[in-house]
Design a protein around this motif. Sequence first.
Motif, PDB file in Angstrom:
ATOM      1  N   GLN A 130      41.444 -57.265   0.019  1.00 20.11           N
ATOM      2  CA  GLN A 130      41.759 -57.645   1.401  1.00 20.11           C
ATOM      3  C   GLN A 130      42.699 -56.612   2.010  1.00 20.11           C
ATOM      4  OE1 GLN A 130      43.226 -61.707   0.266  1.00 20.11           O
ATOM      5  NE2 GLN A 130      42.354 -62.120   2.281  1.00 20.11           N
ATOM      6  N   ARG A 131      42.337 -56.098   3.166  1.00 16.29           N
ATOM      7  CA  ARG A 131      43.228 -55.177   3.868  1.00 16.29           C
ATOM      8  C   ARG A 131      42.693 -54.919   5.261  1.00 16.29           C
ATOM      9  NH1 ARG A 131      42.268 -49.032   1.738  1.00 16.29           N
ATOM     10  NH2 ARG A 131      40.302 -48.756   2.792  1.00 16.29           N
ATOM     11  N   VAL A 132      43.566 -54.450   6.096  1.00 14.84           N
ATOM     12  CA  VAL A 132      43.208 -53.945   7.415  1.00 14.84           C
ATOM     13  C   VAL A 132      43.487 -52.454   7.375  1.00 14.84           C
ATOM     14  CG1 VAL A 132      43.789 -53.972   9.872  1.00 14.84           C
ATOM     15  CG2 VAL A 132      43.798 -56.108   8.564  1.00 14.84           C
ATOM     16  N   GLY A 133      42.517 -51.647   7.760  1.00  9.63           N
ATOM     17  CA  GLY A 133      42.695 -50.201   7.785  1.00  9.63           C
ATOM     18  C   GLY A 133      42.652 -49.681   9.202  1.00  9.63           C
ATOM     19  N   VAL A 134      43.393 -48.613   9.428  1.00  8.33           N
ATOM     20  CA  VAL A 134      43.428 -47.961  10.738  1.00  8.33           C
ATOM     21  C   VAL A 134      43.241 -46.464  10.524  1.00  8.33           C
ATOM     22  CG1 VAL A 134      44.820 -47.494  12.804  1.00  8.33           C
ATOM     23  CG2 VAL A 134      44.964 -49.713  11.697  1.00  8.33           C
ATOM     24  N   ASP A 135      42.564 -45.819  11.447  1.00  8.17           N
ATOM     25  CA  ASP A 135      42.299 -44.378  11.423  1.00  8.17           C
ATOM     26  C   ASP A 135      43.604 -43.591  11.331  1.00  8.17           C
ATOM     27  OD1 ASP A 135      41.484 -41.759  11.889  1.00  8.17           O
ATOM     28  OD2 ASP A 135      40.581 -42.192  13.831  1.00  8.17           O
ATOM     29  N   GLU A 156      36.737 -40.838   2.097  1.00 11.92           N
ATOM     30  CA  GLU A 156      35.758 -41.198   3.133  1.00 11.92           C
ATOM     31  C   GLU A 156      36.042 -42.601   3.668  1.00 11.92           C
ATOM     32  OE1 GLU A 156      33.519 -39.271   4.660  1.00 11.92           O
ATOM     33  OE2 GLU A 156      34.409 -37.657   3.468  1.00 11.92           O
ATOM     34  N   ARG A 157      36.469 -43.494   2.778  1.00 13.37           N
ATOM     35  CA  ARG A 157      36.775 -44.857   3.204  1.00 13.37           C
ATOM     36  C   ARG A 157      37.905 -44.854   4.238  1.00 13.37           C
ATOM     37  NH1 ARG A 157      38.633 -49.996  -0.545  1.00 13.37           N
ATOM     38  NH2 ARG A 157      38.637 -51.492   1.149  1.00 13.37           N
ATOM     39  N   ASP A 158      38.955 -44.077   3.971  1.00 16.57           N
ATOM     40  CA  ASP A 158      40.057 -44.004   4.935  1.00 16.57           C
ATOM     41  C   ASP A 158      39.616 -43.339   6.238  1.00 16.57           C
ATOM     42  OD1 ASP A 158      41.772 -45.302   3.217  1.00 16.57           O
ATOM     43  OD2 ASP A 158      42.829 -43.490   2.580  1.00 16.57           O
ATOM     44  N   ALA A 159      38.750 -42.347   6.132  1.00 14.26           N
ATOM     45  CA  ALA A 159      38.261 -41.651   7.328  1.00 14.26           C
ATOM     46  C   ALA A 159      37.429 -42.570   8.209  1.00 14.26           C
ATOM     47  CB  ALA A 159      37.452 -40.425   6.929  1.00 14.26           C
ATOM     48  N   ALA A 160      36.852 -43.620   7.617  1.00 12.88           N
ATOM     49  CA  ALA A 160      36.003 -44.548   8.375  1.00 12.88           C
ATOM     50  C   ALA A 160      36.772 -45.734   8.959  1.00 12.88           C
ATOM     51  CB  ALA A 160      34.882 -45.066   7.467  1.00 12.88           C
ATOM     52  N   ASN A 161      38.083 -45.781   8.761  1.00 14.08           N
ATOM     53  CA  ASN A 161      38.867 -46.883   9.326  1.00 14.08           C
ATOM     54  C   ASN A 161      38.761 -46.892  10.850  1.00 14.08           C
ATOM     55  OD1 ASN A 161      39.854 -47.935   6.917  1.00 14.08           O
ATOM     56  ND2 ASN A 161      41.675 -46.655   6.931  1.00 14.08           N
ATOM     57  N   PRO A 162      38.806 -48.082  11.463  1.00 12.50           N
ATOM     58  CA  PRO A 162      38.703 -48.158  12.922  1.00 12.50           C
ATOM     59  C   PRO A 162      39.982 -47.668  13.608  1.00 12.50           C
ATOM     60  CG  PRO A 162      39.142 -50.326  12.012  1.00 12.50           C
ATOM     61  CD  PRO A 162      38.927 -49.398  10.847  1.00 12.50           C
ATOM     62  N   SER A 163      39.867 -47.429  14.891  1.00 14.17           N
ATOM     63  CA  SER A 163      41.030 -47.062  15.693  1.00 14.17           C
ATOM     64  C   SER A 163      41.940 -48.283  15.854  1.00 14.17           C
ATOM     65  CB  SER A 163      40.583 -46.582  17.072  1.00 14.17           C
ATOM     66  OG  SER A 163      40.001 -47.676  17.775  1.00 14.17           O
ATOM     67  N   LEU A 164      43.140 -48.050  16.352  1.00 18.05           N
ATOM     68  CA  LEU A 164      44.054 -49.152  16.636  1.00 18.05           C
ATOM     69  C   LEU A 164      43.436 -50.086  17.675  1.00 18.05           C
ATOM     70  CD1 LEU A 164      46.882 -50.227  15.905  1.00 18.05           C
ATOM     71  CD2 LEU A 164      47.748 -48.955  17.862  1.00 18.05           C
ATOM     72  N   ALA A 165      42.777 -49.515  18.670  1.00 19.77           N
ATOM     73  CA  ALA A 165      42.105 -50.339  19.693  1.00 19.77           C
ATOM     74  C   ALA A 165      41.013 -51.192  19.056  1.00 19.77           C
ATOM     75  CB  ALA A 165      41.524 -49.452  20.790  1.00 19.77           C
ATOM     76  N   GLY A 166      40.306 -50.640  18.063  1.00 15.62           N
ATOM     77  CA  GLY A 166      39.272 -51.395  17.360  1.00 15.62           C
ATOM     78  C   GLY A 166      39.854 -52.558  16.578  1.00 15.62           C
ATOM     79  N   VAL A 167      40.988 -52.342  15.923  1.00 13.85           N
ATOM     80  CA  VAL A 167      41.664 -53.421  15.183  1.00 13.85           C
ATOM     81  C   VAL A 167      42.128 -54.495  16.177  1.00 13.85           C
ATOM     82  CG1 VAL A 167      43.686 -54.021  13.772  1.00 13.85           C
ATOM     83  CG2 VAL A 167      42.354 -51.942  13.267  1.00 13.85           C
ATOM     84  N   ARG A 168      42.690 -54.055  17.293  1.00 17.44           N
ATOM     85  CA  ARG A 168      43.165 -54.987  18.335  1.00 17.44           C
ATOM     86  C   ARG A 168      42.007 -55.831  18.866  1.00 17.44           C
ATOM     87  NH1 ARG A 168      45.213 -51.349  21.648  1.00 17.44           N
ATOM     88  NH2 ARG A 168      47.311 -51.357  20.766  1.00 17.44           N
ATOM     89  N   ALA A 169      40.860 -55.192  19.112  1.00 16.21           N
ATOM     90  CA  ALA A 169      39.685 -55.889  19.661  1.00 16.21           C
ATOM     91  C   ALA A 169      39.136 -56.919  18.670  1.00 16.21           C
ATOM     92  CB  ALA A 169      38.605 -54.885  20.046  1.00 16.21           C
ATOM     93  N   ARG A 170      39.168 -56.606  17.383  1.00 18.23           N
ATOM     94  CA  ARG A 170      38.670 -57.540  16.373  1.00 18.23           C
ATOM     95  C   ARG A 170      39.512 -58.813  16.310  1.00 18.23           C
ATOM     96  NH1 ARG A 170      37.335 -53.498  11.326  1.00 18.23           N
ATOM     97  NH2 ARG A 170      35.660 -52.392  12.385  1.00 18.23           N
ATOM     98  N   ARG A 171      40.763 -58.712  16.702  1.00 18.59           N
ATOM     99  CA  ARG A 171      41.658 -59.867  16.650  1.00 18.59           C
ATOM    100  C   ARG A 171      41.583 -60.712  17.916  1.00 18.59           C
ATOM    101  NH1 ARG A 171      47.080 -57.585  13.792  1.00 18.59           N
ATOM    102  NH2 ARG A 171      46.080 -57.153  11.802  1.00 18.59           N
ATOM    103  N   ALA A 172      41.041 -60.133  18.970  1.00 19.19           N
ATOM    104  CA  ALA A 172      41.017 -60.843  20.267  1.00 19.19           C
ATOM    105  C   ALA A 172      39.991 -61.963  20.280  1.00 19.19           C
ATOM    106  CB  ALA A 172      40.722 -59.863  21.389  1.00 19.19           C
TER     107      ALA A 172
END
Length: 172
Positions: A130-135, A156-172
Amino acid sequence: MSIPGLLHLELEVRPNDDGWFKESFHGARLAAAGVPPFEVRQHNVLYLAEAGITRGIHAEPWDKYLSPAAGRVFAAIVDLRDGDRFGRVETFELGAGQALYVPRGCGNSFCTLEPHTVYNLLMNEFWSPQRVGVDLFDPELGIEWPFPRERLSYTERDAANPSLAGVRARRA
Protein backbone atom coordinates in the motif's frame (compact mmCIF):
# COMPACT_ATOMS: atom_id res chain seq x y z
CA MET A 1 9.08 22.81 9.76
CA SER A 2 6.22 23.54 7.44
CA ILE A 3 5.04 19.89 7.44
CA PRO A 4 3.31 19.03 10.73
CA GLY A 5 4.86 16.06 12.51
CA LEU A 6 8.05 16.02 10.39
CA LEU A 7 11.14 16.21 12.61
CA HIS A 8 14.77 16.74 11.62
CA LEU A 9 17.05 15.48 14.37
CA GLU A 10 20.74 16.05 15.04
CA LEU A 11 22.40 12.92 16.42
CA GLU A 12 25.62 12.79 18.38
CA VAL A 13 28.38 11.08 16.44
CA ARG A 14 31.34 10.28 18.69
CA PRO A 15 34.68 9.73 16.97
CA ASN A 16 36.85 6.92 18.30
CA ASP A 17 40.12 5.25 17.31
CA ASP A 18 38.29 2.92 14.92
CA GLY A 19 35.96 5.46 13.27
CA TRP A 20 32.81 6.65 15.06
CA PHE A 21 29.81 5.57 17.13
CA LYS A 22 26.25 6.92 17.27
CA GLU A 23 23.05 6.00 19.02
CA SER A 24 20.88 6.00 15.94
CA PHE A 25 17.65 5.27 17.80
CA HIS A 26 17.27 5.94 21.54
CA GLY A 27 13.58 5.96 22.45
CA ALA A 28 13.83 8.20 25.53
CA ARG A 29 16.02 10.80 23.80
CA LEU A 30 13.81 10.81 20.72
CA ALA A 31 10.69 11.25 22.88
CA ALA A 32 12.36 14.23 24.57
CA ALA A 33 13.03 15.68 21.10
CA GLY A 34 9.32 15.39 20.20
CA VAL A 35 9.14 12.05 18.38
CA PRO A 36 5.80 10.41 19.28
CA PRO A 37 5.80 6.87 20.70
CA PHE A 38 7.38 4.73 18.02
CA GLU A 39 7.40 0.95 18.26
CA VAL A 40 9.81 -0.40 15.66
CA ARG A 41 8.17 -3.27 13.75
CA GLN A 42 10.60 -3.46 10.83
CA HIS A 43 14.14 -2.22 10.18
CA ASN A 44 15.34 -2.07 6.58
CA VAL A 45 18.88 -1.29 5.48
CA LEU A 46 19.66 -0.14 1.94
CA TYR A 47 23.16 -0.26 0.52
CA LEU A 48 23.44 2.06 -2.46
CA ALA A 49 26.63 1.68 -4.50
CA GLU A 50 26.54 4.88 -6.58
CA ALA A 51 25.81 8.58 -6.20
CA GLY A 52 22.58 9.65 -7.89
CA ILE A 53 20.42 6.64 -6.95
CA THR A 54 16.97 8.13 -6.41
CA ARG A 55 13.83 6.56 -4.92
CA GLY A 56 10.34 7.83 -4.15
CA ILE A 57 8.17 9.75 -3.74
CA HIS A 58 6.31 7.17 -1.60
CA ALA A 59 3.75 7.77 1.16
CA GLU A 60 2.88 4.62 3.09
CA PRO A 61 0.47 3.94 5.95
CA TRP A 62 3.24 3.93 8.60
CA ASP A 63 5.62 6.35 10.27
CA LYS A 64 9.31 6.18 9.32
CA TYR A 65 12.55 7.02 11.08
CA LEU A 66 15.40 7.46 8.59
CA SER A 67 19.14 7.92 9.08
CA PRO A 68 22.23 7.16 7.00
CA ALA A 69 24.82 4.91 8.64
CA ALA A 70 27.37 5.78 5.95
CA GLY A 71 27.42 8.28 3.10
CA ARG A 72 24.98 11.12 2.55
CA VAL A 73 21.53 11.51 1.04
CA PHE A 74 19.39 14.36 -0.17
CA ALA A 75 15.87 13.75 1.19
CA ALA A 76 12.69 15.37 -0.14
CA ILE A 77 9.54 14.94 1.95
CA VAL A 78 6.12 15.84 0.55
CA ASP A 79 2.98 16.18 2.66
CA LEU A 80 0.35 14.04 0.91
CA ARG A 81 -2.19 14.10 3.73
CA ASP A 82 -5.52 15.82 3.14
CA GLY A 83 -5.60 19.46 4.18
CA ASP A 84 -4.19 22.86 3.35
CA ARG A 85 -0.58 21.65 3.56
CA PHE A 86 -1.10 19.00 0.83
CA GLY A 87 1.84 19.21 -1.57
CA ARG A 88 4.16 21.09 0.77
CA VAL A 89 7.83 20.04 0.35
CA GLU A 90 10.77 20.05 2.77
CA THR A 91 14.29 19.02 1.72
CA PHE A 92 17.29 17.96 3.78
CA GLU A 93 20.83 16.75 3.37
CA LEU A 94 21.44 13.88 5.78
CA GLY A 95 24.69 12.31 6.92
CA ALA A 96 25.43 9.97 9.79
CA GLY A 97 24.71 12.74 12.29
CA GLN A 98 21.13 13.42 11.17
CA ALA A 99 17.82 11.58 11.17
CA LEU A 100 14.28 12.30 10.01
CA TYR A 101 11.03 11.25 11.60
CA VAL A 102 8.45 11.16 8.78
CA PRO A 103 4.79 10.79 9.77
CA ARG A 104 2.50 8.42 7.85
CA GLY A 105 0.95 9.99 4.80
CA CYS A 106 4.02 12.07 3.99
CA GLY A 107 5.90 11.05 0.86
CA ASN A 108 9.52 10.13 1.32
CA SER A 109 12.14 10.31 -1.42
CA PHE A 110 15.91 10.41 -1.47
CA CYS A 111 18.94 10.68 -3.73
CA THR A 112 22.38 9.39 -2.75
CA LEU A 113 25.00 12.12 -2.76
CA GLU A 114 28.00 9.81 -2.64
CA PRO A 115 28.85 6.20 -3.43
CA HIS A 116 28.59 3.45 -0.81
CA THR A 117 25.73 4.99 1.12
CA VAL A 118 24.00 2.87 3.75
CA TYR A 119 20.51 4.08 4.69
CA ASN A 120 18.51 2.80 7.68
CA LEU A 121 14.70 2.89 7.59
CA LEU A 122 12.78 2.00 10.74
CA MET A 123 9.00 1.58 10.45
CA ASN A 124 6.26 1.20 13.04
CA GLU A 125 4.22 -1.17 10.83
CA PHE A 126 5.22 -4.11 8.68
CA TRP A 127 5.84 -3.36 5.01
CA SER A 128 2.94 -3.80 2.64
CA PRO A 129 2.49 -2.73 -0.99
CA GLN A 130 0.00 0.00 0.00
CA ARG A 131 1.36 3.41 -0.94
CA VAL A 132 0.69 6.63 -2.75
CA GLY A 133 3.37 7.63 -5.24
CA VAL A 134 4.06 11.00 -6.79
CA ASP A 135 6.25 11.91 -9.79
CA LEU A 136 9.78 12.78 -8.62
CA PHE A 137 10.01 15.47 -11.29
CA ASP A 138 6.56 17.08 -11.01
CA PRO A 139 7.15 20.82 -11.63
CA GLU A 140 4.38 21.66 -9.14
CA LEU A 141 6.61 20.25 -6.37
CA GLY A 142 9.67 22.16 -7.57
CA ILE A 143 12.19 19.76 -6.03
CA GLU A 144 15.72 20.75 -7.01
CA TRP A 145 17.47 17.39 -7.16
CA PRO A 146 21.23 17.53 -6.51
CA PHE A 147 22.10 16.12 -9.96
CA PRO A 148 20.60 16.63 -13.42
CA ARG A 149 17.78 14.20 -14.24
CA GLU A 150 19.88 12.31 -16.79
CA ARG A 151 22.44 11.54 -14.06
CA LEU A 152 19.84 10.12 -11.64
CA SER A 153 19.11 6.41 -11.43
CA TYR A 154 15.44 5.69 -10.63
CA THR A 155 13.03 2.80 -11.16
CA GLU A 156 10.45 2.59 -13.92
CA ARG A 157 7.80 2.22 -11.22
CA ASP A 158 8.82 5.54 -9.65
CA ALA A 159 8.98 7.19 -13.07
CA ALA A 160 5.35 6.16 -13.66
CA ASN A 161 4.01 7.80 -10.49
CA PRO A 162 1.23 10.34 -11.12
CA SER A 163 1.63 14.09 -10.76
CA LEU A 164 0.55 15.86 -7.59
CA ALA A 165 -2.53 17.08 -9.49
CA GLY A 166 -3.28 13.45 -10.41
CA VAL A 167 -3.07 12.36 -6.76
CA ARG A 168 -5.30 15.31 -5.77
CA ALA A 169 -7.86 14.40 -8.47
CA ARG A 170 -8.01 10.76 -7.33
CA ARG A 171 -8.99 11.91 -3.85
CA ALA A 172 -11.70 14.30 -5.01
